[in-house]
Motif scaffolding. Sequence first.
Motif, mmCIF file in Angstrom:
data_model
loop_
_atom_site.group_PDB
_atom_site.id
_atom_site.type_symbol
_atom_site.label_atom_id
_atom_site.label_comp_id
_atom_site.label_asym_id
_atom_site.label_seq_id
_atom_site.Cartn_x
_atom_site.Cartn_y
_atom_site.Cartn_z
ATOM 1 N N GLN A 81 56.698 110.895 39.588
ATOM 2 C CA GLN A 81 56.662 111.212 41.014
ATOM 3 C C GLN A 81 57.997 111.761 41.509
ATOM 4 N N VAL A 82 59.091 111.124 41.107
ATOM 5 C CA VAL A 82 60.384 111.600 41.599
ATOM 6 C C VAL A 82 60.715 112.961 41.015
ATOM 7 N N ASN A 83 60.369 113.203 39.755
ATOM 8 C CA ASN A 83 60.602 114.519 39.160
ATOM 9 C C ASN A 83 59.823 115.602 39.906
ATOM 10 N N ARG A 84 58.553 115.324 40.223
ATOM 11 C CA ARG A 84 57.708 116.321 40.891
ATOM 12 C C ARG A 84 58.131 116.524 42.347
ATOM 13 N N LEU A 85 58.570 115.439 42.988
ATOM 14 C CA LEU A 85 59.073 115.576 44.359
ATOM 15 C C LEU A 85 60.306 116.468 44.387
ATOM 16 N N ILE A 86 61.247 116.206 43.482
ATOM 17 C CA ILE A 86 62.495 116.975 43.446
ATOM 18 C C ILE A 86 62.206 118.459 43.233
ATOM 19 N N ALA A 87 61.255 118.773 42.358
ATOM 20 C CA ALA A 87 60.938 120.175 42.053
ATOM 21 C C ALA A 87 60.425 120.926 43.279
ATOM 22 N N GLN A 88 59.885 120.194 44.260
ATOM 23 C CA GLN A 88 59.338 120.819 45.470
ATOM 24 C C GLN A 88 60.171 120.515 46.719
ATOM 25 N N ASP A 89 61.285 119.836 46.559
ATOM 26 C CA ASP A 89 62.062 119.319 47.689
ATOM 27 C C ASP A 89 63.014 120.389 48.217
ATOM 28 N N ASN A 90 62.780 120.875 49.435
ATOM 29 C CA ASN A 90 63.633 121.933 49.981
ATOM 30 C C ASN A 90 64.972 121.418 50.495
ATOM 31 N N ARG A 91 65.202 120.111 50.346
ATOM 32 C CA ARG A 91 66.502 119.543 50.703
ATOM 33 C C ARG A 91 67.521 119.694 49.575
ATOM 34 N N VAL A 92 67.034 120.061 48.385
ATOM 35 C CA VAL A 92 67.887 120.070 47.192
ATOM 36 C C VAL A 92 67.534 121.257 46.305
ATOM 37 N N GLU A 93 68.356 121.469 45.258
ATOM 38 C CA GLU A 93 67.952 122.288 44.116
ATOM 39 C C GLU A 93 68.297 121.508 42.862
ATOM 40 N N ASN A 94 67.597 121.825 41.766
ATOM 41 C CA ASN A 94 67.780 120.991 40.571
ATOM 42 C C ASN A 94 67.575 121.781 39.292
ATOM 43 N N VAL A 95 68.012 121.183 38.208
ATOM 44 C CA VAL A 95 67.615 121.614 36.865
ATOM 45 C C VAL A 95 67.293 120.345 36.090
ATOM 46 N N HIS A 96 66.150 120.354 35.417
ATOM 47 C CA HIS A 96 65.691 119.189 34.664
ATOM 48 C C HIS A 96 65.897 119.477 33.183
ATOM 49 N N LEU A 97 66.766 118.717 32.556
ATOM 50 C CA LEU A 97 67.187 119.003 31.187
ATOM 51 C C LEU A 97 66.575 118.030 30.182
ATOM 52 N N ASN A 98 66.166 118.576 29.056
ATOM 53 C CA ASN A 98 65.647 117.777 27.949
ATOM 54 C C ASN A 98 66.813 117.341 27.066
ATOM 55 N N VAL A 99 67.659 116.476 27.604
ATOM 56 C CA VAL A 99 68.814 115.933 26.889
ATOM 57 C C VAL A 99 68.574 114.448 26.689
ATOM 58 N N ARG A 100 68.650 113.997 25.455
ATOM 59 C CA ARG A 100 68.359 112.601 25.115
ATOM 60 C C ARG A 100 67.013 112.212 25.705
ATOM 61 N N ASP A 101 66.982 111.331 26.715
ATOM 62 C CA ASP A 101 65.723 110.906 27.310
ATOM 63 C C ASP A 101 65.494 111.575 28.664
ATOM 64 N N GLY A 102 66.127 112.720 28.869
ATOM 65 C CA GLY A 102 65.957 113.474 30.102
ATOM 66 C C GLY A 102 67.058 113.234 31.098
ATOM 67 N N LEU A 103 67.526 114.319 31.717
ATOM 68 C CA LEU A 103 68.568 114.242 32.727
ATOM 69 C C LEU A 103 68.197 115.236 33.825
ATOM 70 N N ASN A 104 67.904 114.738 35.005
ATOM 71 C CA ASN A 104 67.545 115.582 36.146
ATOM 72 C C ASN A 104 68.786 115.704 37.026
#
Length: 208
Positions: free
Chosen positions: A180-203
């Motif tokens: 839920q938090v990953n999907r919210l962030i991807a659509q959240d116009n309050r922020v920008e992000n990159v979701h990385l496949n590092v170890r167990d994930g780093l957003n």
Amino acid sequence: MALEHLDDYCIETTQSEPDLLLELVEKTYSDMGYPNKLSGKTIGRTLKLLAKIAQPKRALEIGMFTGYSALSIAEGMPVDGELICCETNPRAIEFAQSFFDRSEHGKKISAIFGSALDTINSLEGEFDFVFIDADKRNYLNYYEAVLPLVKSGGLIIIDNSLWQGRVLDPKENSDIAVDQVNRLIAQDNRVENVHLNVRDGLNIVVKH
């Protein structure tokens, strides 16, 4: 080279942690339960590097455990930086403090015992840098609680954002919360992000 060896290759070709952090890792594995909670070398060095780039004067960590990630963040912070850490395990706080006391960066760190959400609600002022690595069921709650406290241009970094692959087929409460938090962030116009496949994930999230 087989793909399963690439993580090991990345670890091998990342510069090493300070000796004190290596000792902390060894003692965590010998003296504490659930040592797999440690962030690990690639995440720790990423946190240090991001802090070195961002130069946060005030940072917050949700879920300190034995202090590996806290010392990594503090290492990259300016000399007058302040890192507040939330932790619910008093034994982990005592363990971590014994290493903070031996580090030149330890004076930047203060650990607060208790519920992270209660601690967040008691804090005043803005933060430049937030690292979330606590109980997964509250990830969405942590994100929404800290976002108003983060200044424009500040970082929010979420660890275990792939949650051992469970986000692909979320069933348990923790799986659902991380997804839920990953999907919210991807659509959240309050922020920008990159979701990385590092170890167990780093957003990695930047507030507008």
